[in-house]
Each structure stands twice: as C-alpha cells, then as structure tokens.
Design a protein around this motif. Sequence first.
Motif, PDB file in Angstrom:
ATOM      1  N   ALA A  37     -32.261  15.180 -36.388  1.00 35.85           N
ATOM      2  CA  ALA A  37     -32.178  14.545 -34.436  1.00 35.85           C
ATOM      3  C   ALA A  37     -30.764  13.779 -34.565  1.00 35.85           C
ATOM      4  O   ALA A  37     -30.045  14.147 -33.728  1.00 35.85           O
ATOM      5  CB  ALA A  37     -33.015  13.412 -34.330  1.00 35.85           C
ATOM      6  N   ALA A  38     -30.269  12.736 -35.589  1.00 37.41           N
ATOM      7  CA  ALA A  38     -29.002  12.310 -35.667  1.00 37.41           C
ATOM      8  C   ALA A  38     -28.141  13.874 -35.709  1.00 37.41           C
ATOM      9  O   ALA A  38     -26.822  13.709 -35.016  1.00 37.41           O
ATOM     10  CB  ALA A  38     -28.630  11.774 -37.082  1.00 37.41           C
ATOM     11  N   ILE A  39     -28.173  14.943 -36.289  1.00 38.75           N
ATOM     12  CA  ILE A  39     -27.145  16.070 -35.815  1.00 38.75           C
ATOM     13  C   ILE A  39     -27.695  16.727 -34.985  1.00 38.75           C
ATOM     14  O   ILE A  39     -26.249  16.769 -34.389  1.00 38.75           O
ATOM     15  CB  ILE A  39     -27.788  16.700 -36.935  1.00 38.75           C
ATOM     16  CG1 ILE A  39     -27.447  16.542 -38.736  1.00 38.75           C
ATOM     17  CG2 ILE A  39     -26.472  18.255 -37.726  1.00 38.75           C
ATOM     18  CD1 ILE A  39     -27.653  17.125 -39.911  1.00 38.75           C
ATOM     19  N   ALA A  40     -28.843  16.813 -34.478  1.00 38.55           N
ATOM     20  CA  ALA A  40     -29.764  17.832 -33.051  1.00 38.55           C
ATOM     21  C   ALA A  40     -28.513  17.286 -31.942  1.00 38.55           C
ATOM     22  O   ALA A  40     -27.844  17.559 -30.723  1.00 38.55           O
ATOM     23  CB  ALA A  40     -30.438  18.395 -33.209  1.00 38.55           C
ATOM     24  N   ILE A  41     -28.806  15.875 -31.960  1.00 40.01           N
ATOM     25  CA  ILE A  41     -28.490  15.284 -30.475  1.00 40.01           C
ATOM     26  C   ILE A  41     -26.897  15.587 -29.998  1.00 40.01           C
ATOM     27  O   ILE A  41     -26.710  15.602 -28.672  1.00 40.01           O
ATOM     28  CB  ILE A  41     -28.956  14.025 -30.148  1.00 40.01           C
ATOM     29  CG1 ILE A  41     -30.325  14.090 -30.121  1.00 40.01           C
ATOM     30  CG2 ILE A  41     -28.441  12.957 -29.408  1.00 40.01           C
ATOM     31  CD1 ILE A  41     -31.332  12.292 -30.613  1.00 40.01           C
ATOM     32  N   SER A  68     -25.380  17.753 -26.688  1.00 37.20           N
ATOM     33  CA  SER A  68     -24.370  16.931 -26.298  1.00 37.20           C
ATOM     34  C   SER A  68     -22.884  17.994 -25.136  1.00 37.20           C
ATOM     35  O   SER A  68     -22.721  18.031 -24.746  1.00 37.20           O
ATOM     36  CB  SER A  68     -24.186  15.526 -26.334  1.00 37.20           C
ATOM     37  OG  SER A  68     -25.545  14.559 -25.983  1.00 37.20           O
ATOM     38  N   LYS A  69     -23.215  18.177 -26.923  1.00 39.87           N
ATOM     39  CA  LYS A  69     -21.362  18.652 -26.609  1.00 39.87           C
ATOM     40  C   LYS A  69     -21.239  20.015 -25.753  1.00 39.87           C
ATOM     41  O   LYS A  69     -20.892  20.741 -25.070  1.00 39.87           O
ATOM     42  CB  LYS A  69     -21.155  19.246 -28.438  1.00 39.87           C
ATOM     43  CG  LYS A  69     -19.672  19.111 -28.280  1.00 39.87           C
ATOM     44  CD  LYS A  69     -19.148  20.138 -29.625  1.00 39.87           C
ATOM     45  CE  LYS A  69     -17.697  21.040 -29.486  1.00 39.87           C
ATOM     46  NZ  LYS A  69     -17.320  21.005 -30.427  1.00 39.87           N
ATOM     47  N   TYR A  70     -22.828  20.839 -26.269  1.00 44.63           N
ATOM     48  CA  TYR A  70     -23.161  22.021 -25.413  1.00 44.63           C
ATOM     49  C   TYR A  70     -23.871  22.377 -24.003  1.00 44.63           C
ATOM     50  O   TYR A  70     -23.021  22.746 -22.915  1.00 44.63           O
ATOM     51  CB  TYR A  70     -24.489  22.601 -26.061  1.00 44.63           C
ATOM     52  CG  TYR A  70     -25.413  23.583 -25.414  1.00 44.63           C
ATOM     53  CD1 TYR A  70     -24.573  25.054 -25.660  1.00 44.63           C
ATOM     54  CD2 TYR A  70     -26.643  23.671 -24.595  1.00 44.63           C
ATOM     55  CE1 TYR A  70     -25.421  26.044 -24.638  1.00 44.63           C
ATOM     56  CE2 TYR A  70     -27.020  24.152 -23.804  1.00 44.63           C
ATOM     57  CZ  TYR A  70     -26.199  25.809 -24.333  1.00 44.63           C
ATOM     58  OH  TYR A  70     -26.706  26.675 -22.730  1.00 44.63           O
TER      59      TYR A  70
END
Length: 131
Positions: A23-27, A31-33
């Motif tokens: 989750a720390a990597i994906a969130i 947001s950038k996407y």
Amino acid sequence: MKAQKGFTLIELMIVIAIIGILAAIAIPAYSKYQGRAKATAGLAEAKALTTNFEDLQNGGTAPTAANLNAATTQNCAWTITAGVSGSIKCTLQNAPSAISTGTITLNRVDTSGWSCTAANIDAAYMPKGCS
C-alpha cells in the motif's frame, strides 16, 4: 493429540506487514497516475476545440466558450480569447491536490499553428506535447 488449525499470530503479522508495504508503494503511484490522467484529459478536450475555433475564426465570428460548445466539464472550465493570436485555456476541475490549480493553455500562433503551455502543473504530471 489433535492437529491445530489456523494461522499463528506471527503469520498474520507478516501478512499485514506485506500488505502495508504494498500500500505504501501503490498509493503514491496511483495519485501520480490520477494527476497525469486529469491533465491529459484537459489537454485532449482543449485540442478538440481547436477545429471549431479555426472554423469560427475563418468565418469572421469571434470564438467564445458558448459558440465553441465549450461547457464546463468534469475536467475543464474554459476561458476563450478570440483573435488571430487567440487562446483556449482549460482550468482543471476536480483534479488531485498536486495539480488542483493547474491550467493548460493552447495558444494560436498565426504562422506556426497551436502551441501548448501549462501553469501550476509539476513536470511529473505534465501531459506529453505541453511545456
């Protein structure tokens, strides 16, 4: 002796830690996407208006948001400047906080066509073909 069934506390904690790391990597990546998608959608909507802008300009009518059918959308609120060196400006709507005050402007240059500029949009969120 009966065999034990289920997970131990350590196994459950390891699973929770793995989920937390993912989750720390994906969130932040999501947001950038999301920001890039919003900026790109705004640019696409602005580019779609350039044909109508040119048609009205060549026909002797001053382009406005109303006669370009440029109603405020989920992505843009419009500011249209008529003239030989006119512009179509998209103020991003419903955008993530990183680009919430961003604007994308297509400027008409009589000799070379349309050029794109963006303001208040970080380079990480900038749509391709815009500076």
